[in-house]
Design an enzyme around this catalytic site. Structure first.
Site, PDB file in Angstrom:
ATOM      1  N   ARG A  24      -0.734   6.615 -13.936  1.00 48.75           N
ATOM      2  CA  ARG A  24      -1.997   6.774 -14.677  1.00 48.75           C
ATOM      3  C   ARG A  24      -1.852   7.933 -15.664  1.00 48.75           C
ATOM      4  O   ARG A  24      -1.100   8.899 -15.409  1.00 48.75           O
ATOM      5  CB  ARG A  24      -3.178   6.978 -13.732  1.00 48.75           C
ATOM      6  CG  ARG A  24      -3.023   8.069 -12.757  1.00 48.75           C
ATOM      7  CD  ARG A  24      -4.285   8.323 -11.950  1.00 48.75           C
ATOM      8  NE  ARG A  24      -4.398   9.742 -11.732  1.00 48.75           N
ATOM      9  CZ  ARG A  24      -3.724  10.405 -10.798  1.00 48.75           C
ATOM     10  NH1 ARG A  24      -2.910   9.759  -9.988  1.00 48.75           N
ATOM     11  NH2 ARG A  24      -3.856  11.706 -10.687  1.00 48.75           N
ATOM     12  N   GLY A  42       0.406  -6.311  -5.314  1.00 51.54           N
ATOM     13  CA  GLY A  42       0.143  -6.019  -3.900  1.00 51.54           C
ATOM     14  C   GLY A  42      -1.087  -5.162  -3.714  1.00 51.54           C
ATOM     15  O   GLY A  42      -1.452  -4.832  -2.579  1.00 51.54           O
ATOM     16  N   THR A  43      -1.735  -4.791  -4.804  1.00 55.31           N
ATOM     17  CA  THR A  43      -2.934  -3.938  -4.741  1.00 55.31           C
ATOM     18  C   THR A  43      -4.022  -4.613  -3.918  1.00 55.31           C
ATOM     19  O   THR A  43      -4.232  -5.827  -4.036  1.00 55.31           O
ATOM     20  CB  THR A  43      -3.458  -3.705  -6.179  1.00 55.31           C
ATOM     21  OG1 THR A  43      -2.392  -3.160  -6.952  1.00 55.31           O
ATOM     22  CG2 THR A  43      -4.645  -2.765  -6.191  1.00 55.31           C
ATOM     23  N   THR A  44      -4.741  -3.836  -3.110  1.00 58.37           N
ATOM     24  CA  THR A  44      -5.856  -4.396  -2.341  1.00 58.37           C
ATOM     25  C   THR A  44      -7.182  -3.892  -2.922  1.00 58.37           C
ATOM     26  O   THR A  44      -7.198  -3.040  -3.811  1.00 58.37           O
ATOM     27  CB  THR A  44      -5.759  -4.007  -0.852  1.00 58.37           C
ATOM     28  OG1 THR A  44      -5.924  -2.588  -0.746  1.00 58.37           O
ATOM     29  CG2 THR A  44      -4.443  -4.424  -0.255  1.00 58.37           C
ATOM     30  N   HIS A  83      -5.892   2.061   9.722  1.00 65.06           N
ATOM     31  CA  HIS A  83      -5.003   2.555   8.664  1.00 65.06           C
ATOM     32  C   HIS A  83      -5.095   4.073   8.568  1.00 65.06           C
ATOM     33  O   HIS A  83      -6.062   4.681   9.030  1.00 65.06           O
ATOM     34  CB  HIS A  83      -5.369   1.951   7.302  1.00 65.06           C
ATOM     35  CG  HIS A  83      -4.825   0.568   7.094  1.00 65.06           C
ATOM     36  ND1 HIS A  83      -5.508  -0.562   7.475  1.00 65.06           N
ATOM     37  CD2 HIS A  83      -3.647   0.135   6.549  1.00 65.06           C
ATOM     38  CE1 HIS A  83      -4.793  -1.633   7.176  1.00 65.06           C
ATOM     39  NE2 HIS A  83      -3.651  -1.245   6.618  1.00 65.06           N
ATOM     40  N   HIS A  84      -4.126   4.645   7.879  1.00 64.53           N
ATOM     41  CA  HIS A  84      -4.061   6.082   7.576  1.00 64.53           C
ATOM     42  C   HIS A  84      -5.306   6.578   6.822  1.00 64.53           C
ATOM     43  O   HIS A  84      -6.030   5.782   6.221  1.00 64.53           O
ATOM     44  CB  HIS A  84      -2.809   6.342   6.724  1.00 64.53           C
ATOM     45  CG  HIS A  84      -2.742   5.474   5.497  1.00 64.53           C
ATOM     46  ND1 HIS A  84      -3.349   5.812   4.314  1.00 64.53           N
ATOM     47  CD2 HIS A  84      -2.198   4.239   5.292  1.00 64.53           C
ATOM     48  CE1 HIS A  84      -3.159   4.862   3.421  1.00 64.53           C
ATOM     49  NE2 HIS A  84      -2.470   3.876   4.007  1.00 64.53           N
ATOM     50  N   LYS A 114      -6.412   5.707   2.897  1.00 61.85           N
ATOM     51  CA  LYS A 114      -6.802   4.359   2.413  1.00 61.85           C
ATOM     52  C   LYS A 114      -8.207   4.390   1.842  1.00 61.85           C
ATOM     53  O   LYS A 114      -9.127   4.938   2.444  1.00 61.85           O
ATOM     54  CB  LYS A 114      -6.678   3.334   3.552  1.00 61.85           C
ATOM     55  CG  LYS A 114      -6.867   1.917   3.053  1.00 61.85           C
ATOM     56  CD  LYS A 114      -6.249   0.900   3.981  1.00 61.85           C
ATOM     57  CE  LYS A 114      -6.476  -0.508   3.486  1.00 61.85           C
ATOM     58  NZ  LYS A 114      -5.794  -0.772   2.210  1.00 61.85           N
ATOM     59  N   THR A 167      -5.737  -7.082   4.211  1.00 58.66           N
ATOM     60  CA  THR A 167      -5.131  -7.938   5.229  1.00 58.66           C
ATOM     61  C   THR A 167      -6.180  -8.442   6.213  1.00 58.66           C
ATOM     62  O   THR A 167      -6.174  -9.618   6.596  1.00 58.66           O
ATOM     63  CB  THR A 167      -4.051  -7.148   5.996  1.00 58.66           C
ATOM     64  OG1 THR A 167      -3.133  -6.653   5.035  1.00 58.66           O
ATOM     65  CG2 THR A 167      -3.332  -8.007   7.013  1.00 58.66           C
TER      66      THR A 167
HETATM   67  P1  NAD Z   1      -1.099   5.559  -3.977  1.00 55.67           P
HETATM   68  O1  NAD Z   1      -2.416   6.177  -4.324  1.00 55.67           O
HETATM   69  O2  NAD Z   1      -0.092   6.403  -3.259  1.00 55.67           O
HETATM   70  O3  NAD Z   1      -0.394   4.995  -5.309  1.00 55.67           O
HETATM   71  C1  NAD Z   1      -1.061   4.345  -6.329  1.00 55.67           C
HETATM   72  C2  NAD Z   1      -0.406   4.805  -7.625  1.00 55.67           C
HETATM   73  O4  NAD Z   1      -0.944   4.029  -8.699  1.00 55.67           O
HETATM   74  C3  NAD Z   1      -0.694   6.285  -7.933  1.00 55.67           C
HETATM   75  O5  NAD Z   1       0.491   6.947  -8.281  1.00 55.67           O
HETATM   76  C4  NAD Z   1      -1.663   6.191  -9.103  1.00 55.67           C
HETATM   77  O6  NAD Z   1      -1.596   7.315  -9.952  1.00 55.67           O
HETATM   78  C5  NAD Z   1      -1.152   4.913  -9.773  1.00 55.67           C
HETATM   79  N1  NAD Z   1      -2.080   4.356 -10.748  1.00 55.67           N
HETATM   80  C6  NAD Z   1      -3.432   4.303 -10.700  1.00 55.67           C
HETATM   81  N2  NAD Z   1      -3.924   3.782 -11.842  1.00 55.67           N
HETATM   82  C7  NAD Z   1      -2.835   3.495 -12.618  1.00 55.67           C
HETATM   83  C8  NAD Z   1      -2.690   2.939 -13.925  1.00 55.67           C
HETATM   84  N3  NAD Z   1      -3.743   2.584 -14.659  1.00 55.67           N
HETATM   85  N4  NAD Z   1      -1.444   2.782 -14.430  1.00 55.67           N
HETATM   86  C9  NAD Z   1      -0.345   3.126 -13.686  1.00 55.67           C
HETATM   87  N5  NAD Z   1      -0.428   3.690 -12.458  1.00 55.67           N
HETATM   88  C10 NAD Z   1      -1.665   3.858 -11.928  1.00 55.67           C
HETATM   89  O7  NAD Z   1      -1.443   4.247  -3.149  1.00 55.67           O
HETATM   90  P2  NAD Z   1      -0.459   3.332  -2.274  1.00 55.67           P
HETATM   91  O8  NAD Z   1      -0.584   3.709  -0.851  1.00 55.67           O
HETATM   92  O9  NAD Z   1       0.886   3.297  -2.907  1.00 55.67           O
HETATM   93  O10 NAD Z   1      -1.181   1.906  -2.420  1.00 55.67           O
HETATM   94  C11 NAD Z   1      -1.384   1.306  -3.679  1.00 55.67           C
HETATM   95  C12 NAD Z   1      -2.097  -0.027  -3.487  1.00 55.67           C
HETATM   96  O11 NAD Z   1      -1.260  -0.923  -2.737  1.00 55.67           O
HETATM   97  C13 NAD Z   1      -3.397   0.077  -2.670  1.00 55.67           C
HETATM   98  O12 NAD Z   1      -4.325  -0.866  -3.178  1.00 55.67           O
HETATM   99  C14 NAD Z   1      -2.965  -0.306  -1.270  1.00 55.67           C
HETATM  100  O13 NAD Z   1      -4.030  -0.773  -0.455  1.00 55.67           O
HETATM  101  C15 NAD Z   1      -1.976  -1.389  -1.598  1.00 55.67           C
HETATM  102  N6  NAD Z   1      -1.007  -1.681  -0.544  1.00 55.67           N
HETATM  103  C16 NAD Z   1      -0.677  -2.992  -0.385  1.00 55.67           C
HETATM  104  C17 NAD Z   1       0.289  -3.354   0.537  1.00 55.67           C
HETATM  105  C18 NAD Z   1       0.705  -4.801   0.634  1.00 55.67           C
HETATM  106  O14 NAD Z   1       1.458  -5.175   1.544  1.00 55.67           O
HETATM  107  N7  NAD Z   1       0.291  -5.660  -0.314  1.00 55.67           N
HETATM  108  C19 NAD Z   1       0.909  -2.377   1.320  1.00 55.67           C
HETATM  109  C20 NAD Z   1       0.553  -1.043   1.135  1.00 55.67           C
HETATM  110  C21 NAD Z   1      -0.393  -0.701   0.185  1.00 55.67           C
END
Ligand code: NAD
Length: 266
Positions: A35, A98-100, A155-156, A159, A166
């Site tokens: 970001r 994978g974003t939720t 979850h941690h 979140k 899920t």
């Molecule tokens: P996190 O907060 O550690 O990482 C998210 C990253 O995205 C951060 O570095 C943030 O600055 C960045 N970001 C935000 N807006 C942005 C933009 N416009 N452009 C570029 N980067 C941007 O979170 P996380 O734990 O890595 O989880 C991220 C997402 O993935 C969450 O929605 C989480 O629920 C999901 N997730 C999904 C799975 C799966 O199996 N599908 C597993 C784990 C986490």
């Protein structure tokens, strides 16, 4: 060689993905963003992910993801993922999301956008949870009349969305197995004088704390018996490995919208 771009590269999952890519001989990281107000803009993505410098600097410009990548793997935020999906559609670049926390209308938009590129969207990219979801649908079809279903997830404490993507996907699998509309039976909030449990509802309970990677249980309560189906993740690497498997699938898939079941069967 499959060229991969990672938005959210300074995040927890972003770092995991970059480490997986660094260890895979058939994959190359070609772009990384975060970001615009991230303190990591301009840093080497490999150094931030602790794989050693790889020469890919973290950019704040989402267009940089679509310069030369074959696949963009996105674990960021709902708004960012939707924006990236629009850019991916315009560039014809394959995407794994994978974003939720995406709303139903966000999800419909993703489906509509997947016309000229492959989009794989999955709230849980672990192989175990993908199989669990299939199993839950099958069990729900059989344990319908006289059985109450509750879904518990933990979850941690970082979140930001609840219930987890899920847990919602598992609830939708139960509804599908029972041939009912999920929104009609999902019971997400219980507080005060709730009245007795409604027959056919799918209840949700959420725990948050510590560093729990992700735990889900689907519990079928019958008279004098109970069936519990659970999954426990102990390392986030499972999600990154599943997302990388999805990226390999996306690199050669035809245009269209896919989920993790398609990836496992592909
Ligand atoms: P996190 O907060 O550690 O990482 C998210 C990253 O995205 C951060 O570095 C943030 O600055 C960045 N970001 C935000 N807006 C942005 C933009 N416009 N452009 C570029 N980067 C941007 O979170 P996380 O734990 O890595 O989880 C991220 C997402 O993935 C969450 O929605 C989480 O629920 C999901 N997730 C999904 C799975 C799966 O199996 N599908 C597993 C784990 C986490």
């Amino acid at each position: 060689m499959i060229k991969i771009a990672i938005p959210g590269s300074a995040g927890r999952m972003g770092g995991m993905l970059i480490r997986e890519i660094a260890g895979a001989p058939d994959l190359k990281l070609v772009a990384a963003t975060d970001r615009p107000d991230s303190p990591f803009i301009g840093n080497d993505a490999g150094e931030i992910a602790q794989t050693g410098a790889n020469g890919v600097l973290i950019s704040s410009n989402p267009e940089d993801l679509f310069g030369s990548a074959d696949v963009v793997v996105d674990f960021t935020s709902p708004a960012a993922s939707l924006h990236h999906a629009e850019l991916a559609a315009a560039h014809g670049t394959a995407m794994v999301i994978g974003t939720t926390g995406l709303s139903a209308s966000d999800e419909s938009e993703l489906v509509a956008l997947a016309q000229s590129n492959a989009v794989i969207y999955c709230a849980n990219t672990s192989v175990g949870v993908t199989l669990l979801t299939q199993l839950v649908q099958e069990v729900a079809a059989k344990l319908s009349e006289g059985w109450d279903v509750e879904i518990l997830e933990t979850h941690h404490h970082h979140k930001v969305d609840a219930p987890s993507g899920t847990a919602l996907a598992l609830g939708k699998a139960v509804a599908k197995g029972r041939g009912v509309t999920f929104d009609d039976v999902a019971d997400m909030v219980r507080k005060g004088q709730t009245g007795a449990r409604k027959h056919g509802d799918i209840g949700f309970a959420v725990l948050r704390g510590g560093d729990v990677v992700g735990e889900h249980s689907v519990i079928f309560f019958g008279d004098s018996e109970r069936v519990e189906i659970s999954h426990r993740a102990t390392d986030r690497a499972i999600f990154a490995r599943g997302a990388i498997r999805a990226a390999r699938f996306a690199a050669t898939a035809n245009s269209g919208f896919y989920d993790m079941t398609d990836v496992l069967e592909g």
